[in-house]
Design a protein around this motif. Sequence first.
Motif, mmCIF file in Angstrom:
data_model
loop_
_atom_site.group_PDB
_atom_site.id
_atom_site.type_symbol
_atom_site.label_atom_id
_atom_site.label_comp_id
_atom_site.label_asym_id
_atom_site.label_seq_id
_atom_site.Cartn_x
_atom_site.Cartn_y
_atom_site.Cartn_z
ATOM 1 N N CYS A 138 0.871 -1.181 0.000
ATOM 2 C CA CYS A 138 0.000 0.000 0.000
ATOM 3 C C CYS A 138 0.903 1.225 0.000
ATOM 4 O O CYS A 138 1.602 1.496 0.991
ATOM 5 C CB CYS A 138 -0.910 0.006 1.228
ATOM 6 N N CYS A 139 0.882 1.967 -1.080
ATOM 7 C CA CYS A 139 1.777 3.109 -1.246
ATOM 8 C C CYS A 139 1.042 4.205 -2.018
ATOM 9 O O CYS A 139 -0.105 4.039 -2.409
ATOM 10 C CB CYS A 139 3.040 2.685 -1.997
ATOM 11 N N LYS A 140 1.714 5.318 -2.246
ATOM 12 C CA LYS A 140 1.157 6.367 -3.094
ATOM 13 C C LYS A 140 1.115 5.870 -4.538
ATOM 14 O O LYS A 140 2.010 5.150 -4.976
ATOM 15 C CB LYS A 140 2.007 7.636 -2.991
ATOM 16 N N SER A 141 0.100 6.272 -5.277
ATOM 17 C CA SER A 141 -0.088 5.731 -6.626
ATOM 18 C C SER A 141 1.102 6.006 -7.538
ATOM 19 O O SER A 141 1.542 5.125 -8.274
ATOM 20 C CB SER A 141 -1.374 6.292 -7.248
ATOM 21 N N PHE A 142 1.665 7.212 -7.467
ATOM 22 C CA PHE A 142 2.792 7.533 -8.352
ATOM 23 C C PHE A 142 4.119 6.986 -7.833
ATOM 24 O O PHE A 142 5.159 7.138 -8.472
ATOM 25 C CB PHE A 142 2.892 9.049 -8.582
ATOM 26 N N HIS A 143 4.094 6.356 -6.678
ATOM 27 C CA HIS A 143 5.278 5.751 -6.071
ATOM 28 C C HIS A 143 5.308 4.242 -6.284
ATOM 29 O O HIS A 143 6.266 3.562 -5.899
ATOM 30 C CB HIS A 143 5.256 6.075 -4.569
ATOM 31 N N ALA A 144 4.257 3.704 -6.913
ATOM 32 C CA ALA A 144 4.050 2.257 -6.960
ATOM 33 C C ALA A 144 5.152 1.527 -7.721
ATOM 34 O O ALA A 144 5.626 0.468 -7.285
ATOM 35 C CB ALA A 144 2.682 1.936 -7.562
ATOM 36 N N ARG A 145 5.572 2.045 -8.865
ATOM 37 C CA ARG A 145 6.587 1.344 -9.652
ATOM 38 C C ARG A 145 7.893 1.228 -8.877
ATOM 39 O O ARG A 145 8.515 0.162 -8.831
ATOM 40 C CB ARG A 145 6.828 2.066 -10.974
ATOM 41 N N ARG A 146 8.335 2.315 -8.258
ATOM 42 C CA ARG A 146 9.607 2.295 -7.548
ATOM 43 C C ARG A 146 9.524 1.398 -6.317
ATOM 44 O O ARG A 146 10.462 0.682 -5.989
ATOM 45 C CB ARG A 146 10.032 3.717 -7.178
ATOM 46 N N CYS A 147 8.383 1.430 -5.634
ATOM 47 C CA CYS A 147 8.203 0.542 -4.486
ATOM 48 C C CYS A 147 8.311 -0.921 -4.916
ATOM 49 O O CYS A 147 9.007 -1.715 -4.276
ATOM 50 C CB CYS A 147 6.849 0.788 -3.831
ATOM 51 N N LYS A 148 7.620 -1.259 -5.983
ATOM 52 C CA LYS A 148 7.666 -2.647 -6.427
ATOM 53 C C LYS A 148 9.083 -3.043 -6.829
ATOM 54 O O LYS A 148 9.539 -4.159 -6.536
ATOM 55 C CB LYS A 148 6.712 -2.896 -7.586
ATOM 56 N N MET A 149 9.809 -2.146 -7.494
ATOM 57 C CA MET A 149 11.167 -2.444 -7.915
ATOM 58 C C MET A 149 12.028 -2.841 -6.717
ATOM 59 O O MET A 149 12.722 -3.858 -6.728
ATOM 60 C CB MET A 149 11.778 -1.233 -8.624
ATOM 61 N N TYR A 150 11.958 -2.051 -5.650
ATOM 62 C CA TYR A 150 12.799 -2.308 -4.491
ATOM 63 C C TYR A 150 12.347 -3.532 -3.706
ATOM 64 O O TYR A 150 13.165 -4.371 -3.313
ATOM 65 C CB TYR A 150 12.824 -1.084 -3.585
ATOM 66 N N TYR A 151 11.053 -3.624 -3.432
ATOM 67 C CA TYR A 151 10.585 -4.772 -2.665
ATOM 68 C C TYR A 151 10.803 -6.073 -3.437
ATOM 69 O O TYR A 151 11.127 -7.109 -2.843
ATOM 70 C CB TYR A 151 9.117 -4.600 -2.279
ATOM 71 N N GLN A 152 10.674 -6.037 -4.750
ATOM 72 C CA GLN A 152 10.912 -7.250 -5.530
ATOM 73 C C GLN A 152 12.379 -7.648 -5.493
ATOM 74 O O GLN A 152 12.714 -8.845 -5.467
ATOM 75 C CB GLN A 152 10.463 -7.040 -6.978
ATOM 76 N N LEU A 153 13.274 -6.671 -5.450
ATOM 77 C CA LEU A 153 14.695 -6.977 -5.330
ATOM 78 C C LEU A 153 15.000 -7.694 -4.018
ATOM 79 O O LEU A 153 15.810 -8.616 -3.969
ATOM 80 C CB LEU A 153 15.526 -5.691 -5.411
#
Length: 205
Positions: free
Chosen positions: A134-149
Amino acid sequence: MEINKKFLDNITDFIFPEDAPASADIIFIPGDGYPQMAERAARLWKQGYAPRILPSGRYSVLQGSFAGVKDKQEVYGDDYKTEWEFLCHVLTSHGVPREVILREEAATYTYENAIYSRQVTDHAGLTIRRGIICCKSFHARRCKMYYQLLYPETEFYLCPVQVQGIARDTWHQSREGIETVLGEAGRCAGQFREILLTGKYITGP
């Protein structure tokens, strides 16, 4: 000047990924001063999507202290030392028991949110096969990038919220939206470049 719609759509789809919620092992909340992420996480918890929630965050490395509640101050006040403390308060205010909320109170930027969250879940002996973010909508791609790493074997579901009036359908119609969204695109590229070149990421505790 007319901008090609397909070009805008490509940027929008990249920056604003979103999934329908699904059953998961945990809900992650990257640190921030907006309560909407924790409010949505609380709703998802109540609906039975995950048994635990992990808010993460000390404060922004650029600020050096908690920058304050950025919305709904009249509801939540503004007396918090860390982002985690604030997000935890929002969660408990919406009926989430304290015992299901994990604690990560050291991160000062998004990559650290992911790094330290992984350390917390490993220390707790948790295997995260599926996670909700659960994050800000425009922050979603970067969040996924890091958490997936940090969780390479985990399937993630992005359940973002809209804040600052910046929406996927209208971001390109305001200066703030353009600066914010294209700034995110630049950070995704620049920070991932550094990760690829330096190898400075971890996949375990």
